[in-house]
Write a protein that holds these residues in place. Structure first.
Motif, PDB file in Angstrom:
ATOM      1  N   THR A   1       6.156   4.184   3.903  1.00  0.00           N
ATOM      2  CA  THR A   1       7.266   4.832   4.176  1.00  0.00           C
ATOM      3  C   THR A   1       8.550   3.787   4.271  1.00  0.00           C
ATOM      4  N   ARG A   2       8.283   2.476   3.842  1.00  0.00           N
ATOM      5  CA  ARG A   2       9.442   1.524   3.884  1.00  0.00           C
ATOM      6  C   ARG A   2       9.137   0.447   2.946  1.00  0.00           C
ATOM      7  N   HIS A   3      10.145  -0.263   2.320  1.00  0.00           N
ATOM      8  CA  HIS A   3      10.179  -1.419   1.685  1.00  0.00           C
ATOM      9  C   HIS A   3      11.263  -2.323   2.125  1.00  0.00           C
TER      10      HIS A   3
ATOM     11  N   PRO B   1       7.372   7.106  -4.650  1.00  0.00           N
ATOM     12  CA  PRO B   1       7.361   7.120  -3.118  1.00  0.00           C
ATOM     13  C   PRO B   1       8.721   7.329  -2.605  1.00  0.00           C
ATOM     14  N   GLN B   2       8.768   7.810  -1.189  1.00  0.00           N
ATOM     15  CA  GLN B   2       9.903   7.684  -0.594  1.00  0.00           C
ATOM     16  C   GLN B   2      10.594   6.426  -0.026  1.00  0.00           C
ATOM     17  N   ALA B   3       9.499   5.531  -0.045  1.00  0.00           N
ATOM     18  CA  ALA B   3       9.419   4.322   0.781  1.00  0.00           C
ATOM     19  C   ALA B   3      10.885   3.678   0.478  1.00  0.00           C
ATOM     20  N   VAL B   4      11.162   3.420  -0.719  1.00  0.00           N
ATOM     21  CA  VAL B   4      12.408   2.592  -0.793  1.00  0.00           C
ATOM     22  C   VAL B   4      13.723   3.139  -0.650  1.00  0.00           C
TER      23      VAL B   4
ATOM     24  N   SER C   1       0.846  -1.272  -0.121  1.00  0.00           N
ATOM     25  CA  SER C   1      -0.092   0.065  -0.118  1.00  0.00           C
ATOM     26  C   SER C   1       0.874   1.227  -0.001  1.00  0.00           C
ATOM     27  N   PHE C   2       1.076   1.732  -1.123  1.00  0.00           N
ATOM     28  CA  PHE C   2       2.039   2.930  -1.161  1.00  0.00           C
ATOM     29  C   PHE C   2       1.654   4.265  -0.732  1.00  0.00           C
ATOM     30  N   ALA C   3       2.268   5.160  -0.402  1.00  0.00           N
ATOM     31  CA  ALA C   3       1.921   6.295   0.128  1.00  0.00           C
ATOM     32  C   ALA C   3       1.279   7.114  -1.154  1.00  0.00           C
TER      33      ALA C   3
END
Ligand SMILES: CCC[C@H](NC(C)=O)C(=O)O
Ligand SMILES: NC(=O)OP(=O)(O)O
Length: 317
Positions: free
Chosen positions: A145-147, A181-184, A111-113
Motif C-alpha cells: 500500500t505504500r512506497h 499497484p496503488q502503493a506509489v 512485496s507488491f499488492a
C-alpha cells in the motif's frame, strides 16, 4: 527509528529534509556507522532503482549487503497460516523469516499488492510478518500500500526544485497496459498531505484511491483544471481500488497521457515519475525528454532517502 513503512515513521519532515541535505552534501561522512552491520534486501518483485540505490546507501554507511530475490533461487514460500503443506511450497514463511533475520541486522522488503484479496493487501500481511517474526528492524522497499523510500525522495526533489514556498503539486493518473499497484500513489499522497503544499489528485471516475491516503487533497476530475497553474506534475498509473473493481484496469484512455499540450496549462511545471515509465502511455517522449523533466534527479535522490532511513535505524540498533 525501528521500522520504516510510512511517513509517520520518519518524524518531523523539516528535520528529515535537513538530514537529507546533510547526506547529499556529505555522503561518506558516516562510513563507520554501518561497520560490521548487515543489510538484507528481500525482493518478492522486480526492481532497478530500489535495488541499486539502497545498496549504494548501505555501502556509503560501511554496511555489508545481501540481496535475495525470493522467487529466483530461494524455496517457494507458503505464507498462509494453518495450511497442510502438501503442495508445491517446501518452506513456510514462519521459518524462513526468522532464519533470514538471523543472518542480518536490518531487513528491507519489497512485496507488491497481489490484487487477489484487498483485505490481505491492505493489511500488509507479508510486510507485517517480517516485522513480527524477523526480530529485526524492517523497512519497506515498496509494499502493498505504500512506497515510502520513493515518496521521501520525491519530497526531497520537490524541495530542491520548487520556485515558491507552497507549490501546486498534481498527482495525475495515466494509462498503462498492466494493472499497477496503488502503493506509489497512496504513498505520494500521504507525504504530500504531510506538507503545506497545494496538493491535487486527478484521475478518471472509478480510480478513487483509499480515502485514508487521499486525506485533504483536492480530487479534481476536470483534468485541465487540475493542470492549471501547477508547479509539479507527478504522473503514475494505478489499478482501480474501489470494489467491485479492485485491481482492475477500467481505462487505457491515452488522452490522460502527459503531453506538451497539458504541460502548457501549467506554470512551467516540472515533470516527475518514480520510474520505470512506459513512454507514450504515461508520458510523451517530448515531455520526458524535455528540460522540465526531473525524473533522473528524482531517481538519484533515492540514495539520499535510503541513506537517511538506514542512518536512523542504525542509530537505534
Ligand atoms: C516503483 C514502481 C513499481 C511498480 N511498477 C511496475 C511497473 O510494476 C508500481 O507501479 O508500483
Ligand atoms: N521507483 C522505483 O522504486 O523503481 P524500481 O521499481 O526500479 O526499484
Amino acid at each position: 527509528m525501528r521500522n520504516f513503512t510510512s511517513v509517520q515513521d520518519i518524524g518531523d519532515l523539516s528535520l528529515a529534509l535537513e538530514k537529507a541535505m546533510f547526506v547529499k552534501e556529505h555522503p561518506y561522512a558516516d562510513q563507520e556507522m554501518g561497520k560490521n552491520k548487515t543489510l538484507l534486501m528481500i525482493f518478492f518483485n522486480s526492481s532497478l532503482r530500489t535495488r541499486l540505490s539502497t545498496q549504494k546507501a548501505a555501502l556509503n554507511l560501511g554496511m555489508n549487503v545481501i540481496v535475495l530475490d525470493i522467487n529466483q533461487g530461494a524455496w517457494k514460500l507458503e505464507t498462509e497460516k494453518g495450511v497442510i503443506m502438501d503442495g508445491d511450497k517446501p518452506e513456510h514463511i514462519l521459518e524462513a523469516i526468522p532464519v533470514m533475520g538471523s543472518y542480518c541486522d536490518i531487513i528491507g522488503v519489497r512485496s507488491f499488492a497481489q490484487f487477489e484479496n484487498k483485505e490481505y493487501d491492505y493489511n500488509e500481511v507479508i510486510l507485517n510478518q517480517f516485522i513480527h517474526y524477523s526480530r529485526r528492524p524492517v523497512f519497506s522497499m515498496e509494499a502493498a500500500t505504500r512506497h515510502p523510500l520513493q515518496s521521501f525522495a520525491d519530497l526531497i526533489t520537490i524541495e530542491e526544485f520548487k520556485k515558491k514556498e507552497r507549490p501546486k503539486v498534481v498527482l495525475t493518473w495515466a494509462p498503462h497496459p498492466k494493472p499497477l499497484p496503488q502503493a506509489v500513489s497512496n504513498s505520494f499522497a500521504e507525504w504530500m498531505n504531510a506538507t503545506d503544499y497545494e496538493f491535487v489528485i486527478t484521475h478518471p471516475e472509478g480510480y478513487e484511491l483509499d480515502e485514508k491516503f487521499v486525506g485533504n487533497a483536492t480530487v479534481e476530475y476536470d483534468r485541465e483544471k487540475a493542470y492549471k497553474g501547477a508547479d509539479f506534475i507527478y504522473a503514475k498509473n494505478w489499478a482501480a481500488y474501489k470494489d467491485p473493481n479492485y485491481g482492475k484496469i477500467l481505462s487505457t484512455d491515452r488522452s490522460w497521457t502527459v503531453d506538451s499540450a497539458k504541460m502548457a496549462l501549467t506554470d512551467n511545471a516540472y515533470f516527475m515519475h518514480c520510474l520505470p515509465v512506459r513512454r507514450n502511455m504515461i508520458v510523451s517522449d517530448e515531455v520526458i525528454d524535455g528540460s522540465q523533466s526531473i525524473v533522473i534527479p528524482e531517481a538519484a535522490n533515492r540514495v539520499v532517502s535510503a541513506q537517511v532511513v538506514l542512518k536512523e535505524i542504525l542509530k537505534d540498533l
